[in-house]
Design a protein around this motif. Sequence first.
Motif, PDB file in Angstrom:
ATOM      1  N   GLY A  72     -30.287 132.202  78.954  1.00  0.00           N
ATOM      2  CA  GLY A  72     -31.061 131.769  80.100  1.00  0.00           C
ATOM      3  C   GLY A  72     -30.344 130.812  81.027  1.00  0.00           C
ATOM      4  N   LEU A  73     -29.014 130.755  80.939  1.00  0.00           N
ATOM      5  CA  LEU A  73     -28.270 129.780  81.719  1.00  0.00           C
ATOM      6  C   LEU A  73     -28.219 130.123  83.195  1.00  0.00           C
ATOM      7  N   PHE A  74     -28.352 131.415  83.535  1.00  0.00           N
ATOM      8  CA  PHE A  74     -28.200 131.812  84.936  1.00  0.00           C
ATOM      9  C   PHE A  74     -29.292 131.203  85.803  1.00  0.00           C
ATOM     10  N   ASP A  75     -28.880 130.434  86.783  1.00  0.00           N
ATOM     11  CA  ASP A  75     -29.789 129.808  87.738  1.00  0.00           C
ATOM     12  C   ASP A  75     -29.311 130.181  89.143  1.00  0.00           C
ATOM     13  N   PRO A  76     -30.020 131.061  89.840  1.00  0.00           N
ATOM     14  CA  PRO A  76     -29.560 131.493  91.157  1.00  0.00           C
ATOM     15  C   PRO A  76     -29.273 130.346  92.117  1.00  0.00           C
ATOM     16  N   ALA A  77     -30.053 129.283  92.046  1.00  0.00           N
ATOM     17  CA  ALA A  77     -29.908 128.184  92.999  1.00  0.00           C
ATOM     18  C   ALA A  77     -28.596 127.431  92.838  1.00  0.00           C
ATOM     19  N   ARG A 123     -32.492 143.457  90.730  1.00  0.00           N
ATOM     20  CA  ARG A 123     -33.747 143.292  91.472  1.00  0.00           C
ATOM     21  C   ARG A 123     -33.476 143.076  92.958  1.00  0.00           C
ATOM     22  N   LYS A 124     -32.449 142.303  93.275  1.00  0.00           N
ATOM     23  CA  LYS A 124     -32.120 142.050  94.675  1.00  0.00           C
ATOM     24  C   LYS A 124     -31.664 143.330  95.375  1.00  0.00           C
ATOM     25  N   ILE A 125     -30.904 144.169  94.684  1.00  0.00           N
ATOM     26  CA  ILE A 125     -30.474 145.442  95.265  1.00  0.00           C
ATOM     27  C   ILE A 125     -31.681 146.335  95.530  1.00  0.00           C
ATOM     28  N   LEU A 126     -32.613 146.360  94.589  1.00  0.00           N
ATOM     29  CA  LEU A 126     -33.817 147.173  94.776  1.00  0.00           C
ATOM     30  C   LEU A 126     -34.679 146.631  95.917  1.00  0.00           C
ATOM     31  N   ASP A 127     -34.776 145.305  96.031  1.00  0.00           N
ATOM     32  CA  ASP A 127     -35.529 144.711  97.143  1.00  0.00           C
ATOM     33  C   ASP A 127     -34.885 145.079  98.485  1.00  0.00           C
ATOM     34  N   ALA A 128     -33.563 144.976  98.538  1.00  0.00           N
ATOM     35  CA  ALA A 128     -32.850 145.309  99.775  1.00  0.00           C
ATOM     36  C   ALA A 128     -33.005 146.783 100.120  1.00  0.00           C
ATOM     37  N   THR A 129     -33.030 147.637  99.095  1.00  0.00           N
ATOM     38  CA  THR A 129     -33.210 149.075  99.317  1.00  0.00           C
ATOM     39  C   THR A 129     -34.597 149.366  99.888  1.00  0.00           C
ATOM     40  N   THR A 130     -35.608 148.696  99.365  1.00  0.00           N
ATOM     41  CA  THR A 130     -36.968 148.872  99.884  1.00  0.00           C
ATOM     42  C   THR A 130     -37.027 148.512 101.362  1.00  0.00           C
ATOM     43  N   CYS A 159     -31.272 138.831 101.080  1.00  0.00           N
ATOM     44  CA  CYS A 159     -32.036 138.690  99.837  1.00  0.00           C
ATOM     45  C   CYS A 159     -31.346 137.747  98.854  1.00  0.00           C
ATOM     46  N   ILE A 160     -30.028 137.847  98.781  1.00  0.00           N
ATOM     47  CA  ILE A 160     -29.278 137.030  97.833  1.00  0.00           C
ATOM     48  C   ILE A 160     -29.133 135.598  98.335  1.00  0.00           C
ATOM     49  N   HIS A 161     -28.759 135.448  99.609  1.00  0.00           N
ATOM     50  CA  HIS A 161     -28.444 134.119 100.136  1.00  0.00           C
ATOM     51  C   HIS A 161     -29.668 133.214 100.178  1.00  0.00           C
ATOM     52  N   GLU A 162     -30.841 133.784 100.335  1.00  0.00           N
ATOM     53  CA  GLU A 162     -32.059 132.971 100.369  1.00  0.00           C
ATOM     54  C   GLU A 162     -32.276 132.221  99.056  1.00  0.00           C
ATOM     55  N   ASP A 163     -31.978 132.882  97.931  1.00  0.00           N
ATOM     56  CA  ASP A 163     -32.226 132.280  96.617  1.00  0.00           C
ATOM     57  C   ASP A 163     -30.970 131.711  95.970  1.00  0.00           C
ATOM     58  N   PRO A 208     -27.436 130.511  97.368  1.00  0.00           N
ATOM     59  CA  PRO A 208     -26.421 130.281  98.407  1.00  0.00           C
ATOM     60  C   PRO A 208     -24.995 130.211  97.878  1.00  0.00           C
ATOM     61  N   GLY A 209     -24.829 129.934  96.587  1.00  0.00           N
ATOM     62  CA  GLY A 209     -23.481 129.844  96.026  1.00  0.00           C
ATOM     63  C   GLY A 209     -22.942 131.139  95.468  1.00  0.00           C
ATOM     64  N   VAL A 210     -23.794 132.152  95.377  1.00  0.00           N
ATOM     65  CA  VAL A 210     -23.376 133.456  94.843  1.00  0.00           C
ATOM     66  C   VAL A 210     -22.626 134.232  95.921  1.00  0.00           C
ATOM     67  N   SER A 211     -21.588 134.951  95.520  1.00  0.00           N
ATOM     68  CA  SER A 211     -20.822 135.763  96.471  1.00  0.00           C
ATOM     69  C   SER A 211     -20.790 137.213  96.017  1.00  0.00           C
ATOM     70  N   LEU A 212     -20.552 138.098  96.982  1.00  0.00           N
ATOM     71  CA  LEU A 212     -20.469 139.534  96.734  1.00  0.00           C
ATOM     72  C   LEU A 212     -19.095 140.035  97.143  1.00  0.00           C
ATOM     73  N   SER A 213     -18.537 140.907  96.342  1.00  0.00           N
ATOM     74  CA  SER A 213     -17.282 141.580  96.682  1.00  0.00           C
ATOM     75  C   SER A 213     -17.498 143.075  96.554  1.00  0.00           C
ATOM     76  N   PHE A 214     -17.196 143.811  97.616  1.00  0.00           N
ATOM     77  CA  PHE A 214     -17.322 145.267  97.583  1.00  0.00           C
ATOM     78  C   PHE A 214     -15.965 145.892  97.282  1.00  0.00           C
ATOM     79  N   VAL A 215     -15.972 146.822  96.353  1.00  0.00           N
ATOM     80  CA  VAL A 215     -14.757 147.513  95.920  1.00  0.00           C
ATOM     81  C   VAL A 215     -14.783 148.930  96.482  1.00  0.00           C
ATOM     82  N   PRO A 216     -13.662 149.419  97.047  1.00  0.00           N
ATOM     83  CA  PRO A 216     -13.648 150.793  97.558  1.00  0.00           C
ATOM     84  C   PRO A 216     -14.090 151.774  96.488  1.00  0.00           C
TER      85      PRO A 216
END
Length: 335
Positions: free
Chosen positions: A110-115, A316-323, A140-144, A146-154
């Motif tokens: 339970g260590l993961f804390d989005p904030a 969950r964030k990916i599914l929210d963004a897809t909706t 969706c991600i940045h709202e909850d 702000p320190g998380v980052s995304l990297s897209f891979v080809p």
Amino acid sequence: MTCRHAARKNGRKPLPKAGSDLASETTRIDLNLLLVFDMVMIERHVTRASIRLGLTQSAVSNALNRLRALFDDMLFVKAARGVEPTQRALVLWPEIHAALTQLQRSVRPGLFDPATSTIDFRISMVDLSAALLTPNLYRCIHEDAPGVSLSFVPHNPELTAERLVRGEVDFAISIEPPRMTVLEAIPLWSEGYVIAARKGHPMLDHPLSIDELCSLPQLHINLSGSPSSVSPVDAALQELGKSRPIKLVVNQFLVATTMLRESDLLAVLPMRLVADGFRQNWITFQPLPIALPEAALHLVWHKRNNGLQAMAWLKRKILDATTMLNADIKARIGG
């Protein structure tokens, strides 16, 4: 003379005593060394691994030297763009990676804390998916978090499963459903294909016949670049003994839409790619004269991540963004 003494005299390593030497070998394993091994396997690059571990490159190199001595194997050899694992490393890694993952779950439940998290998620997807999904996903991600980052891979469909198994990416968004039992997937969206061209194209002022489709110069998207790749429309035409004239092949969806706008080429595309250009009034489309299965996009991940809260949160964030995206696309095309 005992067998152990004889072995020493002949220069051979004596057989271990039952239990005692095995325990000695186990105590020689430094957990930090295994973390280095795991990260180099993921990154296939010593410098990138050192950055992600927060270590100097020399510290990682020293750890690899200790690992080589421990396992009596080179483990990694230099390659054009980093390092490649030896066969021994490939055999060792799955169980080491699974053990480290389980250990992290046990000692940090339970260590993961989005904030407060600063985790870097990696997602493999094609340029079309990235262009469509990123605005909503980032919000969706940045709202909850702000320190998380995304990297897209080809995205390369032929390498998706291997990258997920090796832990190089956390998720993949792919048309191809997973074929390996260690992978899971859920559908994000599905939609039909249309024939598209620039606004005002003289041949798209009416629905095309199959003969017209097979006579007009067209653009084709081949994501993998494999010459053996056959698109759904070409497979369907082949069954009818027909083909279409392909004049340009590209490996990116966004290049395809740019070329449509700048030429008289036609292209068979998923409706989702056409929607934005249609809304901006620079692209037009007609229904295909041939029935095709809908293009379905899947979110794919490795089963070992099912117990990780960070991965469940990102899913969950990916599914929210897809909706949000699906609602936006429906509004754009008036459907």
